[in-house]
Design a protein around this motif. Structure first.
Motif, PDB file in Angstrom:
ATOM      1  N   ALA A   1       8.517  -1.839  -0.572  1.00 40.98           N
ATOM      2  CA  ALA A   1       8.487  -0.697  -1.481  1.00 40.98           C
ATOM      3  C   ALA A   1       7.245  -0.693  -2.367  1.00 40.98           C
ATOM      4  O   ALA A   1       6.906   0.349  -2.941  1.00 40.98           O
ATOM      5  CB  ALA A   1       9.740  -0.702  -2.352  1.00 40.98           C
ATOM      6  N   GLN A   2       6.563  -1.823  -2.466  1.00 40.44           N
ATOM      7  CA  GLN A   2       5.387  -1.899  -3.331  1.00 40.44           C
ATOM      8  C   GLN A   2       4.120  -1.544  -2.558  1.00 40.44           C
ATOM      9  O   GLN A   2       4.048  -1.677  -1.335  1.00 40.44           O
ATOM     10  CB  GLN A   2       5.275  -3.308  -3.916  1.00 40.44           C
ATOM     11  N   SER A   3       3.105  -1.135  -3.291  1.00 47.27           N
ATOM     12  CA  SER A   3       1.835  -0.748  -2.688  1.00 47.27           C
ATOM     13  C   SER A   3       1.142  -1.945  -2.033  1.00 47.27           C
ATOM     14  O   SER A   3       1.346  -3.097  -2.427  1.00 47.27           O
ATOM     15  CB  SER A   3       0.920  -0.153  -3.766  1.00 47.27           C
ATOM     16  N   ALA A   4       0.305  -1.667  -1.061  1.00 48.75           N
ATOM     17  CA  ALA A   4      -0.495  -2.721  -0.429  1.00 48.75           C
ATOM     18  C   ALA A   4      -1.753  -3.034  -1.236  1.00 48.75           C
ATOM     19  O   ALA A   4      -2.281  -4.149  -1.169  1.00 48.75           O
ATOM     20  CB  ALA A   4      -0.884  -2.313   0.988  1.00 48.75           C
ATOM     21  N   PHE A   5      -2.227  -2.070  -2.036  1.00 49.71           N
ATOM     22  CA  PHE A   5      -3.511  -2.230  -2.739  1.00 49.71           C
ATOM     23  C   PHE A   5      -3.350  -3.154  -3.944  1.00 49.71           C
ATOM     24  O   PHE A   5      -2.581  -2.873  -4.867  1.00 49.71           O
ATOM     25  CB  PHE A   5      -4.052  -0.880  -3.179  1.00 49.71           C
ATOM     26  N   ILE A   6      -4.093  -4.270  -3.929  1.00 46.42           N
ATOM     27  CA  ILE A   6      -4.018  -5.255  -5.003  1.00 46.42           C
ATOM     28  C   ILE A   6      -4.962  -4.901  -6.140  1.00 46.42           C
ATOM     29  O   ILE A   6      -4.608  -5.002  -7.312  1.00 46.42           O
ATOM     30  CB  ILE A   6      -4.352  -6.656  -4.453  1.00 46.42           C
ATOM     31  N   GLY A   7      -6.166  -4.499  -5.809  1.00 40.81           N
ATOM     32  CA  GLY A   7      -7.149  -4.153  -6.824  1.00 40.81           C
ATOM     33  C   GLY A   7      -8.557  -4.374  -6.320  1.00 40.81           C
ATOM     34  O   GLY A   7      -8.782  -4.711  -5.154  1.00 40.81           O
ATOM     35  N   ASP A   8      -9.532  -4.176  -7.210  1.00 42.95           N
ATOM     36  CA  ASP A   8     -10.931  -4.401  -6.840  1.00 42.95           C
ATOM     37  C   ASP A   8     -11.605  -5.249  -7.899  1.00 42.95           C
ATOM     38  O   ASP A   8     -11.239  -5.228  -9.078  1.00 42.95           O
ATOM     39  CB  ASP A   8     -11.663  -3.085  -6.627  1.00 42.95           C
TER      40      ASP A   8
ATOM     41  N   PHE B   1     -12.778  -5.272  -2.540  1.00 42.33           N
ATOM     42  CA  PHE B   1     -11.550  -4.486  -2.570  1.00 42.33           C
ATOM     43  C   PHE B   1     -10.484  -5.213  -1.753  1.00 42.33           C
ATOM     44  O   PHE B   1     -10.731  -5.600  -0.602  1.00 42.33           O
ATOM     45  CB  PHE B   1     -11.798  -3.090  -1.977  1.00 42.33           C
ATOM     46  N   PHE B   2      -9.278  -5.389  -2.330  1.00 42.85           N
ATOM     47  CA  PHE B   2      -8.242  -6.214  -1.736  1.00 42.85           C
ATOM     48  C   PHE B   2      -6.965  -5.411  -1.452  1.00 42.85           C
ATOM     49  O   PHE B   2      -6.517  -4.627  -2.301  1.00 42.85           O
ATOM     50  CB  PHE B   2      -7.863  -7.367  -2.670  1.00 42.85           C
ATOM     51  N   TRP B   3      -6.374  -5.689  -0.285  1.00 46.11           N
ATOM     52  CA  TRP B   3      -5.059  -5.163   0.075  1.00 46.11           C
ATOM     53  C   TRP B   3      -4.218  -6.315   0.635  1.00 46.11           C
ATOM     54  O   TRP B   3      -4.752  -7.235   1.251  1.00 46.11           O
ATOM     55  CB  TRP B   3      -5.152  -4.089   1.161  1.00 46.11           C
ATOM     56  N   ARG B   4      -2.905  -6.239   0.470  1.00 48.06           N
ATOM     57  CA  ARG B   4      -2.038  -7.153   1.206  1.00 48.06           C
ATOM     58  C   ARG B   4      -2.075  -6.761   2.687  1.00 48.06           C
ATOM     59  O   ARG B   4      -1.981  -5.577   3.029  1.00 48.06           O
ATOM     60  CB  ARG B   4      -0.603  -7.053   0.692  1.00 48.06           C
ATOM     61  N   ALA B   5      -2.220  -7.739   3.551  1.00 45.80           N
ATOM     62  CA  ALA B   5      -2.254  -7.443   4.980  1.00 45.80           C
ATOM     63  C   ALA B   5      -0.919  -6.884   5.447  1.00 45.80           C
ATOM     64  O   ALA B   5      -0.865  -5.954   6.253  1.00 45.80           O
ATOM     65  CB  ALA B   5      -2.619  -8.690   5.778  1.00 45.80           C
ATOM     66  N   ARG B   6       0.178  -7.473   4.946  1.00 41.68           N
ATOM     67  CA  ARG B   6       1.523  -6.976   5.246  1.00 41.68           C
ATOM     68  C   ARG B   6       2.282  -6.810   3.938  1.00 41.68           C
ATOM     69  O   ARG B   6       2.315  -7.711   3.104  1.00 41.68           O
ATOM     70  CB  ARG B   6       2.270  -7.933   6.183  1.00 41.68           C
ATOM     71  N   ARG B   7       2.927  -5.682   3.790  1.00 41.52           N
ATOM     72  CA  ARG B   7       3.668  -5.409   2.564  1.00 41.52           C
ATOM     73  C   ARG B   7       4.984  -6.188   2.503  1.00 41.52           C
ATOM     74  O   ARG B   7       5.654  -6.203   1.478  1.00 41.52           O
ATOM     75  CB  ARG B   7       3.925  -3.902   2.450  1.00 41.52           C
ATOM     76  N   THR B   8       5.346  -6.854   3.594  1.00 41.07           N
ATOM     77  CA  THR B   8       6.543  -7.705   3.615  1.00 41.07           C
ATOM     78  C   THR B   8       6.264  -9.114   3.094  1.00 41.07           C
ATOM     79  O   THR B   8       7.162  -9.945   3.072  1.00 41.07           O
ATOM     80  CB  THR B   8       7.082  -7.798   5.052  1.00 41.07           C
ATOM     81  N   ASP B   9       5.027  -9.381   2.705  1.00 37.00           N
ATOM     82  CA  ASP B   9       4.652 -10.689   2.190  1.00 37.00           C
ATOM     83  C   ASP B   9       4.004 -10.500   0.821  1.00 37.00           C
ATOM     84  O   ASP B   9       3.607  -9.394   0.443  1.00 37.00           O
ATOM     85  CB  ASP B   9       3.698 -11.389   3.156  1.00 37.00           C
ATOM     86  N   GLY B  10       3.883 -11.625   0.081  1.00 39.47           N
ATOM     87  CA  GLY B  10       3.403 -11.536  -1.280  1.00 39.47           C
ATOM     88  C   GLY B  10       1.915 -11.813  -1.422  1.00 39.47           C
ATOM     89  O   GLY B  10       1.151 -11.824  -0.459  1.00 39.47           O
TER      90      GLY B  10
END
Length: 470
Positions: A414-421, A390-399
Motif C-alpha cells: 500500500a505504500q509508495s515505491a519512491f523513497i526520495g532523492d 533518485f531511489f525507489w524500492r525495487a519491490r513494494r512487498t519489501d522494506g
C-alpha cells in the motif's frame, strides 16, 4: 643567496611536501599512499639514487635489517579528524544532536619484510567519538584494537608469484560493491582467516576462507563473528587494449542469525558475478551483474543485481568535466509470507555506498544517479563532485535497508515505491602527499515512502574531514 644554498633550499621544500623548480625537473614524486596500506612498496629507498624526491618520513619507510637490504622494516600511520552534523537523523525518526560531533581515527602499522619469502604485517587502530549526544554507531567507535596481523609466505618473484596470507587482514575487490575495507566510516572492516593469492601482470586470482571481525567499542575486544563464515574465489583479467579488464567471482556466505523483513533465520547464500570495466580514451564504463542462490530457513534464495556506470571525460574543456550516469537494480523480496527470499545481500560493501552520508543500503533498491566531477587543476589534486541520486524500492512487498543490509523500515504494497532523492556535493583537496582536506554536503529530500512509513522529514548532512598520512 649563495648558489651553494639553493640545492639545500630545494631539498628542504621537498621534505616539507612542497616542490622546487630544480628538483621538480629532475626527480619524480614519491609514490602516493594507498588506501590499503599493506600494498605499499618502499624498496626503491634501498638504492642509492636521486630519481625520487626525498620525503620527511623516508627514514622510517625503509629501515634495513641486514647488510644486503633484502630484509627491512617500514612504519606508517594515519590521523583522521571528521566533524559530523546531521539534521533530522533517520528522517526525523532518530535522536537529534544539535551541535554535531567529532570522529577521530588513529592508525599505526609496521611492515616487516624478512627476505624474499616471508613478510609480517601488523596494524593498530583507534576510533573515537567526542561530543555525540547519543550512542555511537558500531562503525564509529573502537577505543583500541588490532586491526591487522598477518603473515605472508610467498614464492620467489617472477612472471607470477604465489602468496599464502594467514591472519587478520583487509580485503577489497572490484568496485567494493560486495567486499570492502569500509574506508568511509570511522572504523574499517577486517577479516580473520586465510587467502591464497596468485598474481601476474595480467591475471590475479585470489581464494579465501574467513570470518569477518566484529567491531566492539572496548580495548582489544574485537573477535571473529561466530555466526558468519565468508569464503570465495575472485579473479581479475587485465585487458590492456580496452584500458580495463574483466572480473569473475564466486562468493559463499553463511549467517546463522540473518534478518530480513520476512523474519530471522539461518542463511546460506552463494553469489556468482562478473564485472566488465575500462577507460578507453575519454570513455568510462563499469558494468556488473550478480546472481545469488541458496537457503534462508526453509525457503530458497533467488536474488540478483545489475549495475551500470557510463561516463565521458571532456578533456578539452576548462576543469575537464567527467560526466557519468550510474544506475542499478537490486532485488527485493516478493512475498514476506512466503519462506522463499528474493532480497539481495550486499555482503560487506563500502560504507558510503550512495555517498558519505550512507543513508540507504544496497538491498531492495533501484536508483538512477547522474554525477558531474570537475578537475580545476592539471595535477588532479583538487576535485569537485556533484551528484543527484533518485531511489525507489525495487519491490513494494519489501522494506528499506540501511548499510549494509539492516532492515531500517518495513514496507507494504500500500505504500509508495519512491523513497526520495539525494543531492550531494563533495570537495577533495590533496594539499600534498601527507595532507588531505575533504568536505561532504548532502541534502536528502524525503519521498512518499518515508512519509508513509514513519517520520519523513528532509535530512541534511555536513561533514568536513582532514587526514594526515605518513
Amino acid at each position: 643567496m649563495s648558489p651553494r644554498r639553493l640545492p639545500r633550499l630545494g631539498l628542504l621544500l621537498s621534505l616539507l611536501g612542497g616542490t622546487s623548480a630544480g628538483y621538480a625537473q629532475h626527480q619524480q614524486a614519491p609514490p602516493e599512499y594507498r588506501m590499503e596500506r599493506a600494498q605499499e612498496d618502499y624498496r626503491y629507498l634501498a638504492a642509492d639514487t636521486t630519481t625520487v624526491r626525498p620525503d620527511l618520513f623516508d627514514p622510517v619507510k625503509f629501515i634495513a635489517l641486514n647488510p644486503t637490504k633484502t630484509s627491512y622494516l617500514s612504519l606508517g600511520g594515519e590521523v583522521r579528524l571528521q566533524y559530523v552534523r546531521v539534521r533530522h537523523n533517520d528522517w526525523g525518526a532518530g535522536p537529534e544532536d544539535d551541535n554535531g560531533y567529532l570522529l577521530q581515527r588513529y592508525m599505526l602499522h609496521t611492515d616487516w619484510q624478512l627476505g624474499p619469502h616471508v613478510r609480517v604485517f601488523g596494524q593498530l587502530k583507534s576510533g573515537l567519538v567526542a561530543g555525540k549526544a547519543f550512542e555511537p554507531e558500531s562503525t564509529e567507535k573502537d577505543q583500541l584494537d588490532l586491526h591487522q596481523a598477518f603473515v605472508d609466505l610467498r614464492t620467489a618473484a617472477g612472471p607470477g608469484q604465489l602468496t599464502l596470507r594467514l591472519g587478520r587482514q583487509e580485503m577489497a575487490y572490484g568496485s567494493s560493491r560486495l567486499i570492502s575495507w569500509r574506508e568511509a566510516p570511522n572504523v574499517r572492516q577486517t577479516f580473520d582467516g586465510g587467502r591464497l593469492l596468485w598474481h601476474t601482470p595480467a591475471l590475479q586470482l585470489d581464494g579465501f576462507v574467513t570470518r569477518p571481525a566484529t567491531t566492539k567499542p572496548g580495548v582489544f575486544d574485537d573477535a571473529p563473528n561466530p555466526n558468519v563464515w565468508f569464503w570465495g574465489v575472485y579473479g581479475v583479467k587485465t585487458i590492456r587494449p580496452l584500458g580495463g579488464g574483466l572480473d569473475v567471482y564466486y562468493l559463499g556466505f553463511r549467517n546463522t542469525q540473518a534478518r530480513y523483513q520476512q523474519g530471522r533465520a539461518a542463511e546460506r547464500r552463494h553469489s556468482v558475478g562478473a564485472r566488465w570495466w575500462g577507460a578507453p580514451g575519454s570513455w568510462r564504463y563499469n558494468v556488473e551483474a550478480v546472481y545469488q542462490f541458496g537457503q534462508f530457513g526453509r525457503g530458497a534464495i533467488r536474488a540478483w543485481t545489475a549495475s551500470g556506470e557510463f561516463g565521458y571525460a571532456f578533456e578539452a574543456l576548462p576543469w575537464r568535466p567527467l560526466l557519468q550516469l550510474r544506475t542499478e537494480y537490486i532485488s527485493g523480496d516478493e512475498n514476506p509470507e512466503s519462506p522463499a527470499l528474493q532480497t539481495f545481500n550486499p555482503l560487506f560493501p563500502k560504507g558510503a555506498y550512495f555517498g558519505q552520508a550512507a543513508l540507504i543500503g544496497p538491498a531492495n533498491l533501484r536508483d538512477i544517479h547522474p554525477v558531474l566531477t570537475l578537475y580545476p587543476t592539471r595535477s588532479n589534486d583538487f576535485t569537485l563532485s556533484i551528484d543527484w541520486d533518485f531511489f525507489w524500492r525495487a519491490r513494494r512487498t519489501d522494506g528499506l535497508y540501511s548499510v549494509p543490509y539492516v532492515l531500517s523500515r518495513p514496507g507494504t504494497v500500500a505504500q509508495s515505491a519512491f523513497i526520495g532523492d539525494q543531492l550531494t556535493a563533495e570537495l577533495d583537496w590533496q594539499v600534498q602527499r601527507h595532507w588531505e582536506l575533504e568536505l561532504f554536503m548532502t541534502y536528502f529530500r524525503a519521498g512518499a515512502f518515508l512519509r508513509e512509513s514513519g517520520p519523513g522529514q528532509d535530512q541534511t548532512y555536513l561533514s568536513p574531514r582532514v587526514t594526515f598520512r605518513f
